[in-house]
Design a protein around this motif. Structure first.
Motif, PDB file in Angstrom:
ATOM      1  N   ALA A  82       0.821  -1.131  -0.036  1.00  0.00           N
ATOM      2  CA  ALA A  82      -0.029  -0.078   0.088  1.00  0.00           C
ATOM      3  C   ALA A  82       0.870   1.352  -0.025  1.00  0.00           C
ATOM      4  N   ALA A  83       0.316   2.518  -0.564  1.00  0.00           N
ATOM      5  CA  ALA A  83       1.221   3.690  -0.745  1.00  0.00           C
ATOM      6  C   ALA A  83       0.980   4.072   0.863  1.00  0.00           C
ATOM      7  N   LEU A  84       2.200   4.981   1.108  1.00  0.00           N
ATOM      8  CA  LEU A  84       2.553   5.613   2.227  1.00  0.00           C
ATOM      9  C   LEU A  84       2.630   7.127   1.819  1.00  0.00           C
ATOM     10  N   LYS A  85       2.300   8.179   2.374  1.00  0.00           N
ATOM     11  CA  LYS A  85       2.525   9.457   2.374  1.00  0.00           C
ATOM     12  C   LYS A  85       3.425  10.045   3.515  1.00  0.00           C
ATOM     13  N   ILE A  86       4.523  10.956   2.970  1.00  0.00           N
ATOM     14  CA  ILE A  86       5.423  11.365   3.796  1.00  0.00           C
ATOM     15  C   ILE A  86       5.142  12.635   4.380  1.00  0.00           C
ATOM     16  N   TYR A  87       5.358  12.947   5.782  1.00  0.00           N
ATOM     17  CA  TYR A  87       4.748  14.184   6.387  1.00  0.00           C
ATOM     18  C   TYR A  87       5.957  14.900   6.827  1.00  0.00           C
ATOM     19  N   GLY A  88       6.336  16.170   6.635  1.00  0.00           N
ATOM     20  CA  GLY A  88       7.558  16.836   7.119  1.00  0.00           C
ATOM     21  C   GLY A  88       6.748  17.871   8.318  1.00  0.00           C
ATOM     22  N   SER A 119      17.798  17.006   7.673  1.00  0.00           N
ATOM     23  CA  SER A 119      18.287  15.898   7.622  1.00  0.00           C
ATOM     24  C   SER A 119      18.131  14.937   8.860  1.00  0.00           C
ATOM     25  N   GLU A 120      17.946  13.562   8.634  1.00  0.00           N
ATOM     26  CA  GLU A 120      17.839  12.582   9.730  1.00  0.00           C
ATOM     27  C   GLU A 120      18.622  11.418   9.515  1.00  0.00           C
ATOM     28  N   THR A 121      19.078  10.893  10.798  1.00  0.00           N
ATOM     29  CA  THR A 121      19.571   9.730  10.343  1.00  0.00           C
ATOM     30  C   THR A 121      18.277   8.574  10.206  1.00  0.00           C
ATOM     31  N   PHE A 122      18.694   7.131  10.111  1.00  0.00           N
ATOM     32  CA  PHE A 122      17.624   6.212   9.926  1.00  0.00           C
ATOM     33  C   PHE A 122      16.806   6.122  11.205  1.00  0.00           C
ATOM     34  N   ASP A 123      17.619   6.382  12.364  1.00  0.00           N
ATOM     35  CA  ASP A 123      17.108   6.134  13.766  1.00  0.00           C
ATOM     36  C   ASP A 123      16.117   7.131  14.075  1.00  0.00           C
ATOM     37  N   GLU A 124      16.564   8.314  13.724  1.00  0.00           N
ATOM     38  CA  GLU A 124      15.781   9.650  14.404  1.00  0.00           C
ATOM     39  C   GLU A 124      14.333   9.675  13.811  1.00  0.00           C
ATOM     40  N   THR A 125      13.582  10.611  14.423  1.00  0.00           N
ATOM     41  CA  THR A 125      11.964  10.769  14.087  1.00  0.00           C
ATOM     42  C   THR A 125      12.009  12.217  14.404  1.00  0.00           C
ATOM     43  N   THR A 126      12.593  13.010  14.235  1.00  0.00           N
ATOM     44  CA  THR A 126      12.490  14.501  14.633  1.00  0.00           C
ATOM     45  C   THR A 126      11.727  15.496  13.419  1.00  0.00           C
TER      46      THR A 126
END
Length: 426
Positions: free
Chosen positions: A50-56, A68-75
Motif C-alpha cells: 500500500a502507498a505511504l505518504k510522507i509528512y514533514g 536531515s535525519e539518520t535512519f533512527d531519528e524521528t524529528t
C-alpha cells in the motif's frame, strides 16, 4: 571362506547401483517437488503493498536549508498510509496499492521460463540454483533458524538471519556483510561455528536520510572486493520483537475500565498488537528512499533504464518480514500492507512462499519490474516527498546520494604468530 568372499563381492556389485538409483530417485522427487511448489507459487501467492505518504514536521523558509535525519531519528519526518476518501464518511476510504506480482512481474515470468526449461540468462540460472539449494537444505536451515524465535539481541538476530537465511539465497553465500556495530562475536551465535562477515553499511544523503543498514547482500558470483556493482545490492534491517512492550500494554489495558467494545477491539488488534510484529517502519521507509535515490542517481548519470529506478528494502523480525520500495521518478512509496510470516502457523517449518518473496527482493536487479505506466500514473506523487522538499532541493539530494557500503578486508581479528615462524628481515 571363498564362498563368503564371492557373496560379499556379489552384494557390493548389486548394492552400489541400487544406492545410486535410490539417490537418483530422491533427487528427481526433490526436483519435482521444487518445481511443483514454484508452479503453485506463481498461480496462488502474492501480497499487497500500500502507498505511504510522507509528512514533514517542519517549515522550510530557505531553499538551502537542510533538514536531515539518520535512519533512527524521528524529528522531522513522519509516515502514514495514503488514504483516498470518496465521501466525507471515514468508512468510505481506500488505500492505493499494488500487488507484488506486478512489482516482480519479471520474477514471475522467469519462474514460468524455468518450469519450461527455457532459462537462458546465466544470472537467472545462478539465482534459481541458489533457491533450489536452499530448498534442498530446508530442514537444516530450519534447525538453525529456530534459534531466532527465542529472546536474543538484535546483533544475534542479524547474524543468524544473515548466515542461515538471507545469504543462503545468494549464488555465493559468503557475499554478505553485517554492520560492524553488530560485532558481538566473530562466529555465528547459533553455535554452528561459521565465521561472520562484517563491513561498513553506510548509505544515503546527509541532506535527507542517512545512516547504516544492518545487512548488505550482494547477489553476484564475483569477489566482493573486485568489480562489484553495488547498485544491484540489497539492504536489510532487523528488529527484535518487543514482547515486553506488548505485555505491559496489555496489563495497562486490563486495568482500564473499558465499556466500549469498539475501543477494546482497537486495543486488541490495533497498534498494540502491531508493535509486537512490525519492524521500525520509519527506519525501513527511510532506507528504501535512500537506496532508491542512490540508484536513481546512476539512472540519471548513465541513462540505464533496464532495471527501473527503485531498489526494495526488507525488514526482518524473529518471525516476519516486510518490504518497502520507493520510486523517485514518480514519487511514490509502497510498503507491504501486513507482515509476511517466516514460519508456518504454530510450526518450525519455514513458509516457502515468504522465502520466494525474499529471493525476489534479494535478486531485484533480475526480477523487479518497471512499474507499468497505468499503475505509476495512479500512484504518482502519493509519497509527497518532492513537494515537501521542493524540486530544487530534491534534485540536490539525488545528486549527492551515496552508496558507501564496503565489506571489511579482514573479517576477524588476527591470532598471534609465534616468533619461531617469522623470518626477520632487519
Amino acid at each position: 571362506m571363498a564362498r563368503s568372499v564371492r557373496c560379499s563381492a556379489l552384494f557390493k556389485k548389486f548394492r552400489t547401483p541400487f544406492l545410486e538409483r535410490k539417490c537418483h530417485v530422491h533427487i528427481n522427487l526433490q526436483d519435482t517437488a521444487f518445481r511443483n511448489y514454484l508452479e503453485r507459487y506463481i498461480s496462488e501467492y502474492d501480497y499487497s503493498l500500500a502507498a505511504l505518504k510522507i509528512y514533514g514536521n517542519h517549515e522550510l523558509d530557505d531553499e538551502n536549508e537542510i533538514l536531515s535525519e539518520t535512519f533512527d531519528e524521528t524529528t522531522f519526518w513522519r509516515f502514514g498510509w495514503y488514504e483516498v476518501r470518496e465521501n466525507v464518511e471515514p468508512t468510505n476510504t481506500y488505500k492505493h496499492g499494488v500487488r507484488s506480482s506486478t512489482l516482480f512481474a519479471r520474477g514471475y515470468n522467469a519462474i514460468e521460463r524455468y518450469l519450461r526449461n527455457q532459462v537462458q540468462n546465466l544470472q537467472e540460472k545462478e539465482a534459481f540454483a541458489a533457491l533450489q539449494r536452499f530448498y534442498s537444505n530446508k530442514e537444516e536451515h530450519e534447525r538453525y533458524l529456530m534459534k531466532i524465535r527465542h529472546k536474543m539481541s538484535e546483533a544475534h538476530l542479524a547474524s543468524i538471519v544473515s548466515q542461515h537465511l538471507l545469504s543462503q539465497l545468494l549464488p555465493v553465500p559468503s557475499n554478505y556483510f553485517i554492520d560492524s556495530i553488530h560485532t558481538e562475536s566473530h562466529t555465528c551465535p547459533c553455535g554452528c561455528g561459521e565465521l561472520l562477515h562484517f563491513g561498513s553499511t553506510q548509505l544515503g544523503n546527509p541532506h535527507l536520510f542517512y545512516g547504516f543498514a544492518d545487512i548488505v547482500l550482494v547477489p553476484t558470483n564475483k569477489n566482493l572486493f573486485l568489480d562489484t556493482d553495488y547498485d544491484k545490492s540489497v539492504v536489510f534491517t532487523v528488529k527484535r520483537k518487543m514482547d515486553e512492550v506488548y505485555t505491559r500494554r496489555l496489563m495497562f489495558r486490563d486495568q482500564m475500565n473499558i465499556r466500549d467494545l469498539d475501543d477494546e477491539e482497537d486495543i486488541l488488534t490495533g497498534e498494540y498488537k502491531c508493535e509486537t510484529k512490525l519492524i521500525d517502519e520509519k527506519r525501513l521507509c527511510k532506507q528504501a528512499i535512500s537506496s532508491s535515490l542512490c540508484k536513481y542517481r546512476k539512472h540519471i548519470e548513465t541513462g540505464d533504464v533496464e532495471n527501473g529506478c527503485h531498489m526494495p528494502v526488507c525488514g526482518v523480525t524473529q518471525d516476519s518480514c516486510e518490504v518497502a520500495i520507493y520510486d523517485p521518478e514518480y514519487d511514490f512509496l509502497l510498503k507491504s500492507s501486513e507482515p509476511l510470516n517466516l514460519f508456518e502457523d504454530n510450526s518450525h517449518c519455514l513458509k516457502l512462499s515468504t522465502i520466494v518473496d525474499l529471493w525476489f527482493v534479494i535478486h531485484h536487479s533480475l526480477f523487479s519490474s518497471q512499474t507499468p505506466l497505468s499503475v505509476a500514473y495512479q500512484l504518482e506523487g502519493t509519497a509527497n516527498l518532492i513537494p515537501e522538499l521542493g524540486n530544487k532541493r530534491f534534485q540536490n539530494v539525488v545528486k549527492n546520494s551515496m552508496w558507501l557500503c564496503l565489506p571489511h578486508l579482514q573479517q576477524h581479528s588476527l591470532s598471534h604468530v609465534s616468533k619461531d615462524v617469522i623470518k626477520f628481515t632487519d
